[in-house]
Design a protein around this motif. Structure first.
Motif, PDB file in Angstrom:
ATOM      1  N   GLY A  54       0.825  -1.199   0.000  1.00  0.00           N
ATOM      2  CA  GLY A  54       0.000   0.000   0.000  1.00  0.00           C
ATOM      3  C   GLY A  54       0.863   1.253   0.000  1.00  0.00           C
ATOM      4  O   GLY A  54       1.761   1.379   0.831  1.00  0.00           O
ATOM      5  N   ARG A  55       0.607   2.153  -0.933  1.00  0.00           N
ATOM      6  CA  ARG A  55       1.441   3.348  -1.075  1.00  0.00           C
ATOM      7  C   ARG A  55       1.311   4.287   0.119  1.00  0.00           C
ATOM      8  O   ARG A  55       2.226   5.054   0.405  1.00  0.00           O
ATOM      9  N   ARG A  56       0.181   4.244   0.818  1.00  0.00           N
ATOM     10  CA  ARG A  56       0.009   5.101   2.000  1.00  0.00           C
ATOM     11  C   ARG A  56       0.155   4.306   3.287  1.00  0.00           C
ATOM     12  O   ARG A  56       0.773   4.764   4.234  1.00  0.00           O
ATOM     13  N   SER A  57      -0.402   3.094   3.317  1.00  0.00           N
ATOM     14  CA  SER A  57      -0.396   2.307   4.552  1.00  0.00           C
ATOM     15  C   SER A  57       0.886   1.515   4.754  1.00  0.00           C
ATOM     16  O   SER A  57       1.246   1.204   5.891  1.00  0.00           O
ATOM     17  N   GLY A  58       1.560   1.157   3.656  1.00  0.00           N
ATOM     18  CA  GLY A  58       2.733   0.296   3.759  1.00  0.00           C
ATOM     19  C   GLY A  58       2.377  -1.163   4.013  1.00  0.00           C
ATOM     20  O   GLY A  58       3.254  -1.998   4.177  1.00  0.00           O
ATOM     21  N   LYS A  59       1.082  -1.480   4.022  1.00  0.00           N
ATOM     22  CA  LYS A  59       0.621  -2.854   4.295  1.00  0.00           C
ATOM     23  C   LYS A  59       0.468  -3.631   2.988  1.00  0.00           C
ATOM     24  O   LYS A  59       0.190  -3.048   1.940  1.00  0.00           O
ATOM     25  N   PRO A  60       0.621  -4.955   3.067  1.00  0.00           N
ATOM     26  CA  PRO A  60       0.418  -5.769   1.868  1.00  0.00           C
ATOM     27  C   PRO A  60      -1.050  -5.753   1.439  1.00  0.00           C
ATOM     28  O   PRO A  60      -1.959  -5.805   2.277  1.00  0.00           O
ATOM     29  N   ARG A  61      -1.266  -5.646   0.144  1.00  0.00           N
ATOM     30  CA  ARG A  61      -2.609  -5.627  -0.445  1.00  0.00           C
ATOM     31  C   ARG A  61      -2.651  -6.664  -1.559  1.00  0.00           C
ATOM     32  O   ARG A  61      -1.870  -6.594  -2.500  1.00  0.00           O
ATOM     33  N   GLY A  88      -6.923   0.763  -7.054  1.00  0.00           N
ATOM     34  CA  GLY A  88      -5.873   1.156  -6.118  1.00  0.00           C
ATOM     35  C   GLY A  88      -4.579   0.390  -6.294  1.00  0.00           C
ATOM     36  O   GLY A  88      -3.496   0.954  -6.136  1.00  0.00           O
ATOM     37  N   TRP A  89      -4.663  -0.894  -6.641  1.00  0.00           N
ATOM     38  CA  TRP A  89      -3.431  -1.674  -6.761  1.00  0.00           C
ATOM     39  C   TRP A  89      -2.526  -1.119  -7.857  1.00  0.00           C
ATOM     40  O   TRP A  89      -1.311  -1.238  -7.746  1.00  0.00           O
ATOM     41  N   THR A  90      -3.101  -0.485  -8.902  1.00  0.00           N
ATOM     42  CA  THR A  90      -2.250   0.074  -9.953  1.00  0.00           C
ATOM     43  C   THR A  90      -1.463   1.269  -9.413  1.00  0.00           C
ATOM     44  O   THR A  90      -0.296   1.455  -9.754  1.00  0.00           O
ATOM     45  N   MET A  91      -2.089   2.059  -8.568  1.00  0.00           N
ATOM     46  CA  MET A  91      -1.391   3.201  -7.975  1.00  0.00           C
ATOM     47  C   MET A  91      -0.310   2.730  -7.006  1.00  0.00           C
ATOM     48  O   MET A  91       0.752   3.342  -6.905  1.00  0.00           O
ATOM     49  N   ASN A  92      -0.588   1.605  -6.317  1.00  0.00           N
ATOM     50  CA  ASN A  92       0.440   1.023  -5.452  1.00  0.00           C
ATOM     51  C   ASN A  92       1.660   0.614  -6.277  1.00  0.00           C
ATOM     52  O   ASN A  92       2.798   0.866  -5.880  1.00  0.00           O
TER      53      ASN A  92
END
Length: 166
Positions: A54-61, A88-92
């Motif tokens: 995650g680009r903001r959370s840093g958590k795996p998605r 969202g995954w594309t932005m990650n």
């Protein structure tokens, strides 16, 4: 291709299918996680589980996605079922291109590359051959260009026989 797979590809163009399928994504994620990526999308199309950071959370998605092969690489697209915004995954991946795919129970580290130009056109044709509804999704999204990513194995790459259904 199975009869069910052929039927799914045919109804994939309908809005009700996209709406229903979006609701099933959490269940598909859970099945993919429980089977360590061996069963995704009910085996109806070549599928993998992509895990980004995650680009903001840093958590795996993690997201189940249809893919096609391009040599050793996996090719995926951010169709978002034809919605007007990118998933969202594309932005990650744009922010942090290091990711992991699970295919047939194997976890493979990958580096994501956004594909453009003639290479994108070639890979887009492969994706549309596998899932013709992608063309419908482009129209539904108002003509927005759908991102295409090549996921290139890093370190120990995926063997050529990893391309299967589910």
């Amino acid at each position: 291709m199975s009869v069910l797979g052929a039927l799914t590809r045919r109804v994939g163009h309908h809005r009700w299918f996209a709406a229903t399928a979006r609701l099933l994504v959490p269940a598909d994620r859970a099945v993919g996680r429980l089977t360590r990526g061996r069963v995704v999308a009910l085996g109806l199309a070549p599928s993998l589980v992509l895990t980004t950071t995650g680009r903001r959370s840093g958590k795996p998605r993690s997201n189940p996605l249809l893919y096609v092969r391009d040599g050793d690489a996996f090719v995926v697209t951010g169709s978002n079922w034809g919605q007007t915004h990118h998933p969202g995954w594309t932005m990650n991946l744009l922010a942090l291109p290091d990711a992991e795919v699970a295919v047939r129970g194997r976890r493979i580290p990958v580096q994501a590359q956004v594909v453009s130009g003639e290479d994108r056109d070639r890979l887009w044709r492969l994706l549309v051959t596998e899932w013709p509804a992608y063309q419908t999704y482009v129209r539904r999204a108002g003509g927005r260009e759908i991102r295409v990513f090549r996921l290139v194995p890093v370190g120990r790459g995926a063997p050529a026989d990893t391309d299967d259904r589910g």
